[in-house]
Design a protein around this motif. Sequence first.
Motif, PDB file in Angstrom:
ATOM      1  N   SER A 189       0.834  -1.199   0.000  1.00 19.57           N
ATOM      2  CA  SER A 189       0.000   0.000   0.000  1.00 19.57           C
ATOM      3  C   SER A 189       0.878   1.262   0.000  1.00 19.57           C
ATOM      4  O   SER A 189       0.424   2.336  -0.390  1.00 19.57           O
ATOM      5  N   ILE A 190       2.138   1.114   0.414  1.00 22.36           N
ATOM      6  CA  ILE A 190       3.086   2.233   0.350  1.00 22.36           C
ATOM      7  C   ILE A 190       3.265   2.666  -1.101  1.00 22.36           C
ATOM      8  O   ILE A 190       3.357   3.854  -1.413  1.00 22.36           O
TER       9      ILE A 190
ATOM     10  N   GLU B 197       1.038   2.304  -3.395  1.00 24.52           N
ATOM     11  CA  GLU B 197      -0.183   3.006  -3.800  1.00 24.52           C
ATOM     12  C   GLU B 197      -0.187   4.435  -3.265  1.00 24.52           C
ATOM     13  O   GLU B 197      -0.639   5.355  -3.949  1.00 24.52           O
ATOM     14  N   ALA B 198       0.340   4.602  -2.045  1.00 19.48           N
ATOM     15  CA  ALA B 198       0.435   5.953  -1.487  1.00 19.48           C
ATOM     16  C   ALA B 198       1.293   6.829  -2.401  1.00 19.48           C
ATOM     17  O   ALA B 198       0.919   7.960  -2.726  1.00 19.48           O
ATOM     18  N   ALA B 199       2.412   6.282  -2.850  1.00 16.17           N
ATOM     19  CA  ALA B 199       3.307   7.048  -3.722  1.00 16.17           C
ATOM     20  C   ALA B 199       2.607   7.399  -5.038  1.00 16.17           C
ATOM     21  O   ALA B 199       2.698   8.531  -5.524  1.00 16.17           O
ATOM     22  N   ARG B 200       1.886   6.428  -5.588  1.00 18.26           N
ATOM     23  CA  ARG B 200       1.168   6.666  -6.843  1.00 18.26           C
ATOM     24  C   ARG B 200       0.143   7.780  -6.661  1.00 18.26           C
ATOM     25  O   ARG B 200       0.032   8.688  -7.487  1.00 18.26           O
ATOM     26  N   SER B 201      -0.589   7.722  -5.553  1.00 19.97           N
ATOM     27  CA  SER B 201      -1.635   8.724  -5.342  1.00 19.97           C
ATOM     28  C   SER B 201      -1.023  10.116  -5.158  1.00 19.97           C
ATOM     29  O   SER B 201      -1.691  11.121  -5.396  1.00 19.97           O
ATOM     30  N   LEU B 202       0.241  10.155  -4.740  1.00 14.52           N
ATOM     31  CA  LEU B 202       0.893  11.454  -4.555  1.00 14.52           C
ATOM     32  C   LEU B 202       1.558  11.951  -5.836  1.00 14.52           C
ATOM     33  O   LEU B 202       2.269  12.951  -5.821  1.00 14.52           O
ATOM     34  N   GLY B 203       1.337  11.217  -6.938  1.00 10.82           N
ATOM     35  CA  GLY B 203       1.811  11.704  -8.231  1.00 10.82           C
ATOM     36  C   GLY B 203       3.072  11.054  -8.753  1.00 10.82           C
ATOM     37  O   GLY B 203       3.707  11.562  -9.669  1.00 10.82           O
ATOM     38  N   CYS B 204       3.475   9.927  -8.159  1.00 10.46           N
ATOM     39  CA  CYS B 204       4.713   9.275  -8.580  1.00 10.46           C
ATOM     40  C   CYS B 204       4.390   8.166  -9.591  1.00 10.46           C
ATOM     41  O   CYS B 204       3.654   7.245  -9.280  1.00 10.46           O
ATOM     42  N   PRO B 205       4.951   8.251 -10.823  1.00 11.83           N
ATOM     43  CA  PRO B 205       4.669   7.220 -11.827  1.00 11.83           C
ATOM     44  C   PRO B 205       5.243   5.854 -11.415  1.00 11.83           C
ATOM     45  O   PRO B 205       6.146   5.801 -10.575  1.00 11.83           O
ATOM     46  N   PRO B 206       4.735   4.737 -12.009  1.00 15.00           N
ATOM     47  CA  PRO B 206       5.075   3.389 -11.545  1.00 15.00           C
ATOM     48  C   PRO B 206       6.583   3.083 -11.441  1.00 15.00           C
ATOM     49  O   PRO B 206       7.032   2.616 -10.402  1.00 15.00           O
TER      50      PRO B 206
ATOM     51  N   LYS C 238       9.191   5.045 -11.354  1.00 15.07           N
ATOM     52  CA  LYS C 238       9.830   5.910 -10.356  1.00 15.07           C
ATOM     53  C   LYS C 238       9.448   5.464  -8.944  1.00 15.07           C
ATOM     54  O   LYS C 238      10.265   5.495  -8.024  1.00 15.07           O
TER      55      LYS C 238
ATOM     56  N   PHE D 284      -6.528   2.441  -8.748  1.00 16.27           N
ATOM     57  CA  PHE D 284      -5.795   1.200  -8.487  1.00 16.27           C
ATOM     58  C   PHE D 284      -6.499   0.007  -9.106  1.00 16.27           C
ATOM     59  O   PHE D 284      -5.932  -1.075  -9.221  1.00 16.27           O
TER      60      PHE D 284
ATOM     61  N   ALA E 119      -3.274   6.212 -11.958  1.00 18.41           N
ATOM     62  CA  ALA E 119      -3.423   6.668 -10.574  1.00 18.41           C
ATOM     63  C   ALA E 119      -2.594   7.922 -10.273  1.00 18.41           C
ATOM     64  O   ALA E 119      -3.063   8.824  -9.588  1.00 18.41           O
ATOM     65  N   HIS E 120      -1.368   7.981 -10.802  1.00 22.38           N
ATOM     66  CA  HIS E 120      -0.485   9.088 -10.423  1.00 22.38           C
ATOM     67  C   HIS E 120      -0.878  10.405 -11.087  1.00 22.38           C
ATOM     68  O   HIS E 120      -0.330  11.446 -10.753  1.00 22.38           O
TER      69      HIS E 120
ATOM     70  N   ILE F 237      -5.348  12.935  -6.247  1.00 24.45           N
ATOM     71  CA  ILE F 237      -6.281  12.647  -5.156  1.00 24.45           C
ATOM     72  C   ILE F 237      -5.464  12.389  -3.889  1.00 24.45           C
ATOM     73  O   ILE F 237      -4.464  11.678  -3.925  1.00 24.45           O
TER      74      ILE F 237
ATOM     75  N   PHE G  26      -4.766   5.971   4.232  1.00 25.48           N
ATOM     76  CA  PHE G  26      -4.969   4.525   4.296  1.00 25.48           C
ATOM     77  C   PHE G  26      -5.212   4.051   5.723  1.00 25.48           C
ATOM     78  O   PHE G  26      -4.830   4.704   6.687  1.00 25.48           O
TER      79      PHE G  26
ATOM     80  N   ALA H 133       0.395   3.597   5.674  1.00 21.31           N
ATOM     81  CA  ALA H 133       1.197   3.533   4.444  1.00 21.31           C
ATOM     82  C   ALA H 133       2.218   4.656   4.346  1.00 21.31           C
ATOM     83  O   ALA H 133       2.415   5.246   3.293  1.00 21.31           O
TER      84      ALA H 133
ATOM     85  N   PHE I 295       6.075   6.097   4.203  1.00 21.06           N
ATOM     86  CA  PHE I 295       7.311   5.559   3.639  1.00 21.06           C
ATOM     87  C   PHE I 295       8.281   5.321   4.794  1.00 21.06           C
ATOM     88  O   PHE I 295       8.741   6.271   5.419  1.00 21.06           O
TER      89      PHE I 295
ATOM     90  N   PHE J  75       6.798  14.465   0.102  1.00 24.81           N
ATOM     91  CA  PHE J  75       6.915  13.559  -1.056  1.00 24.81           C
ATOM     92  C   PHE J  75       6.073  14.005  -2.249  1.00 24.81           C
ATOM     93  O   PHE J  75       6.545  14.074  -3.383  1.00 24.81           O
TER      94      PHE J  75
ATOM     95  N   GLN K  97       7.134  15.368  -6.136  1.00 25.27           N
ATOM     96  CA  GLN K  97       6.648  14.843  -7.413  1.00 25.27           C
ATOM     97  C   GLN K  97       6.106  15.963  -8.289  1.00 25.27           C
ATOM     98  O   GLN K  97       6.099  15.866  -9.511  1.00 25.27           O
ATOM     99  N   ARG K  98       5.646  17.042  -7.647  1.00 27.12           N
ATOM    100  CA  ARG K  98       5.092  18.166  -8.406  1.00 27.12           C
ATOM    101  C   ARG K  98       6.160  19.161  -8.799  1.00 27.12           C
ATOM    102  O   ARG K  98       5.841  20.254  -9.293  1.00 27.12           O
TER     103      ARG K  98
END
Lengths: 262, 352
Positions: A160-161, A163-172, A174, B53, B73-74, B78, B82, B86, B88, B99, B103-104
């Motif tokens: 889920s970590i 997924e957290a990264a993905r939701s924060l805008g990080c592509p797969p 990376k 997801f 998703a990225h 949003i 969790f 979750a 890091f 973080f 990314q931005r």
Amino acid sequence: MAMRIHPLLGAFAILVFFFLLAPLVIIVGSAVSDTTFLTFPPQGLTLRWFANIFQMEAFRRTAITSLQVALLGTGLSLLIGIPAAYALNRYRVELPRWLSTLFVLPILVPEIVFGFALLKSITIGLGLPVFISLVVGHALLILPYSVRVVGASLASFDFSIEEAARSLGCPPLKTFMTVVLPNIRAGVIAAFILAFITSINDVSVSVFLTGPGISTLPIQILAHMEQFFDPTIASVSVLLMLVTVGVMAIVEATLGLTFLTK
Amino acid sequence: MTVSLTIENLSAHYGTTQVLKDLSISVAAGELVSLLGSSGCGKTTTLRLVAGFLQPTGGRIRLGDRDLTTLPAHARDIGLVFQNYALFPHLTVLDNVAFGLKQRGLAKPDRTKRAMAMLERVGLAPLADRLPAALSGGQKQRVALARALVIEPPLLMFDEPLSNLDAKLRIDMRVEIRQLQRANGTTSLYVTHDQEEAFSISDRVAIMNAGRILQLDTPEVLYQKPASAFVARFVGFENLIPMKVVERQAATVTAQAAGGTRLHLSQDLFGPIKDDFILACRADGLAVRREGEGIPAMLGTRTYLGRAYQYKCKTAAGEITANGPLSEPLDAGAQAVLTPLPEQCCILDPED
């Protein structure tokens, strides 16, 4: 709290350690013997057999080959093993069970058979050069260690970590590099060490894949022993032991030995 | 920037099993809507579809004027909180929060400043240099909240964020979440299986079962006027008594339950009553009296609730749970009459 140990158990433990360590003591003893043949206890004391190793071109050349093969083979096995371990853990539910077994096959098949199969397929079949065959062969031989050891640290990884990264805008990709890899670092290092040591020590696969002009150190040791029965062999063995002990010392100092046994 | 979330006819399958059936819901700008249901009802699936997801097998997801349905998703922008935080594990609290800003493409001084300001708001600025492993559960969830809020997302989503916290902390945290959400005016979707949590935190609650939304209403309406037997049971109506109308006289109907028990119900108080209906009563909604009009009952075990005595009663219409006054404790085996109180009961259509 003092624990009572049964005298027989104590004696048994001492015997086990004796049989584990005695051969090593004999080798160290033989390596410093001032005779032209292997003998124990040593007669006289000399380091000339150690000097002899460095004067023998074959030992130097094969040691370098061994190191190159081990480094490249381990690198290659991790390059395949890390993504494989990742996929096997990430998609554990979706993937068929036998797939993870597939990656341990090289240790299940007898090494001699595996070596011979590699000779038939990559050296003869594909006609690859000897050095490349060695690297590919070793990479396949140690692939199970990469997959299993990296997999062990991924088993406790919380996806889920990711997924957290993905939701924060990080592509797969990376996400994999910045979030997954740093958290399985210990597993990757452990896999590297295990694979590296396995490759450096390998005889049964290498014996099929070495060819004219290119050999690895363990094969050279065998070849040397067939011709000469002098303490050089013992001193090479002592050097190999020292290298292994050195690597272990580094592991212990940086990560703690416990994670290799986890 | 506040925008609305619109989910239209969303369907999802795991293999050949359909887990979400034509689900539509819309969350107004700045509103907090909860998806409430037991495990396997599709609430988490809905959240994961919105997060990107999972891929839906039908339907659309729109956030403001952006169509999210096929975005990775990225790229959805949003904020997600969790259940298991979750965080890091290899990054400090500050780097965790920064973080998303990284990314931005924000420069380091900028993101440090904004992340610190956010940590200040959740009261964790002094712990900025700690690793997550050195935090308590409540602190971890605050970091997770800060990390989701700092990117100023148009949509915040919570996946059972308080389930791993102890009872006292859960109440503090839900107040804190609500305050932060209100202050930022962020449109939010909140998933939980805890009715009290959903009712206390939400503008509206969607009660879900088997991949469908059964009722989407304010907590007040859901609590007082459930639209179906399932929802009634879910929000705590202990007694659902199937009844049949046997006689109609102006505004009053005479209805009969199993076993022949008859009740006179006023449509002025209960609303229109169909021929077949379910009388749903909370335990508090049945007056326990020694005599009068109502359901004749033999009282069983008495339990002390603090505000009332609760009785398990045997009646011709089956077992009924009712609460009686503290002033008049009755013993097991006593005969009594249970009278439905219109403000604590409601009439349901058995078809729904």
